[in-house]
Design a protein around this motif. Structure first.
Motif, short mmCIF file in Angstrom:
data_model
loop_
_atom_site.label_atom_id
_atom_site.label_comp_id
_atom_site.label_asym_id
_atom_site.label_seq_id
_atom_site.Cartn_x
_atom_site.Cartn_y
_atom_site.Cartn_z
N ILE A 47 0.92 -1.17 0.00
CA ILE A 47 -0.12 0.16 0.13
C ILE A 47 0.86 1.23 0.17
O ILE A 47 0.61 2.18 -1.02
CB ILE A 47 -0.91 -0.06 1.17
CG1 ILE A 47 -1.98 -1.12 1.13
CG2 ILE A 47 -1.88 1.32 1.48
CD1 ILE A 47 -3.08 -1.48 2.23
N LEU A 48 2.14 1.30 0.85
CA LEU A 48 2.72 2.52 0.87
C LEU A 48 3.67 2.65 -0.55
O LEU A 48 3.81 3.63 -1.03
CB LEU A 48 3.59 2.24 2.27
CG LEU A 48 3.38 2.58 3.32
CD1 LEU A 48 4.33 2.32 4.33
CD2 LEU A 48 2.65 3.80 3.66
N LEU A 49 4.00 1.57 -1.10
CA LEU A 49 4.72 1.49 -2.12
C LEU A 49 3.81 2.26 -3.40
O LEU A 49 4.02 2.86 -4.10
CB LEU A 49 5.23 -0.11 -2.88
CG LEU A 49 6.45 -0.39 -2.14
CD1 LEU A 49 6.78 -1.94 -2.26
CD2 LEU A 49 7.80 0.24 -2.31
N ASN A 50 2.70 1.68 -3.28
CA ASN A 50 1.63 1.98 -4.49
C ASN A 50 1.35 3.58 -4.45
O ASN A 50 1.09 4.30 -5.27
CB ASN A 50 0.47 1.40 -4.51
CG ASN A 50 0.59 0.02 -5.11
OD1 ASN A 50 1.50 -0.23 -5.99
ND2 ASN A 50 -0.15 -0.93 -4.73
N THR A 51 1.28 3.84 -3.17
CA THR A 51 1.11 5.36 -2.68
C THR A 51 2.18 6.18 -3.14
O THR A 51 2.15 7.20 -4.00
CB THR A 51 0.78 5.59 -1.27
OG1 THR A 51 -0.52 4.86 -0.99
CG2 THR A 51 0.35 7.14 -1.00
N ARG A 52 3.49 5.67 -2.69
CA ARG A 52 4.66 6.43 -3.24
C ARG A 52 4.67 6.60 -4.90
O ARG A 52 4.91 7.75 -5.37
CB ARG A 52 5.90 5.63 -2.91
CG ARG A 52 6.30 6.07 -1.40
CD ARG A 52 7.50 5.49 -1.30
NE ARG A 52 7.55 5.10 0.32
CZ ARG A 52 7.69 3.93 0.87
NH1 ARG A 52 7.81 3.04 0.23
NH2 ARG A 52 7.40 3.68 2.21
N ARG A 53 4.52 5.42 -5.47
CA ARG A 53 4.63 5.40 -7.00
C ARG A 53 3.36 6.47 -7.61
O ARG A 53 4.07 7.23 -8.44
CB ARG A 53 4.17 3.96 -7.35
CG ARG A 53 4.05 3.99 -8.89
CD ARG A 53 3.91 2.44 -9.59
NE ARG A 53 2.62 2.06 -8.85
CZ ARG A 53 1.49 2.39 -9.37
NH1 ARG A 53 1.33 3.46 -10.31
NH2 ARG A 53 0.33 1.91 -8.92
N LEU A 54 2.14 6.76 -7.00
CA LEU A 54 1.33 7.37 -7.40
C LEU A 54 1.61 8.91 -7.28
O LEU A 54 1.67 9.67 -8.14
CB LEU A 54 0.15 7.31 -6.77
CG LEU A 54 -0.83 6.15 -7.06
CD1 LEU A 54 -2.17 5.89 -6.30
CD2 LEU A 54 -1.02 6.35 -8.52
N ILE A 55 2.33 9.30 -5.97
CA ILE A 55 2.92 10.57 -5.75
C ILE A 55 4.04 10.98 -6.69
O ILE A 55 3.95 11.93 -7.24
CB ILE A 55 3.50 10.48 -4.32
CG1 ILE A 55 2.29 10.71 -3.40
CG2 ILE A 55 4.43 11.85 -3.96
CD1 ILE A 55 2.67 10.50 -1.79
N LEU A 56 4.88 10.01 -6.96
CA LEU A 56 6.03 10.28 -8.06
C LEU A 56 5.69 10.53 -9.26
O LEU A 56 5.89 11.37 -10.01
CB LEU A 56 7.08 8.98 -7.79
CG LEU A 56 7.64 9.19 -6.35
CD1 LEU A 56 8.57 7.91 -6.48
CD2 LEU A 56 8.73 10.49 -6.15
#
Length: 126
Positions: free
Chosen positions: A12-21
């Motif tokens: 979940i954190l990884l996907n959120t980071r990816r979306l932010i980037l």
């Protein structure tokens, strides 16, 4: 914009980071294990590597060593929290984070990408 590899243990954190980037104009690829990390480094010219805050200190050191071996030009951004503290002395930058994804993650990646000659000109914000 920069090609970024995001490492961590929480999808979940990884996907959120990816979306932010990605919203900031970067391309981000998430990996959660060593084999995927080595494979990704051999297939892509990453500019920045983000090592997540939920990763143990021992595993952060292992991830950093793999990145330095297989992607030697990559700038490493270590995310950390108050519980784990800053672990990687050789990281190019670090960012104290709350339990959720940090708001200034994209800015830090922009800064590292600029240092590597891959980012937006100074002063340009998304």
């Amino acid at each position: 914009m920069a090609l970024v590899i995001c490492t961590g243990v929480d999808p979940i954190l990884l996907n959120t980071r990816r979306l932010i980037l990605e919203q900031a104009g970067h391309t981000a690829i998430n990996v959660t294990d060593e084999n995927a990390l080595v494979a990704a480094c051999s297939q892509h010219p990453f500019v920045v590597a983000v090592i997540g805050q939920a990763v143990t200190a021992k595993m952060k050191r292992r991830i950093a060593a793999i990145i330095r071996e297989h992607c030697p030009a990559v700038k490493i951004l270590e995310l950390y929290d108050n519980r784990t503290g800053h672990v990687l002395d050789d990281a190019d930058d670090s960012l104290l984070t709350p339990a959720e994804v940090p708001k200034d993650l994209a800015d830090r990646v922009d800064d590292l990408a600029r240092q590597a000659g891959q980012g937006k000109p100074n002063g340009v914000k998304v």
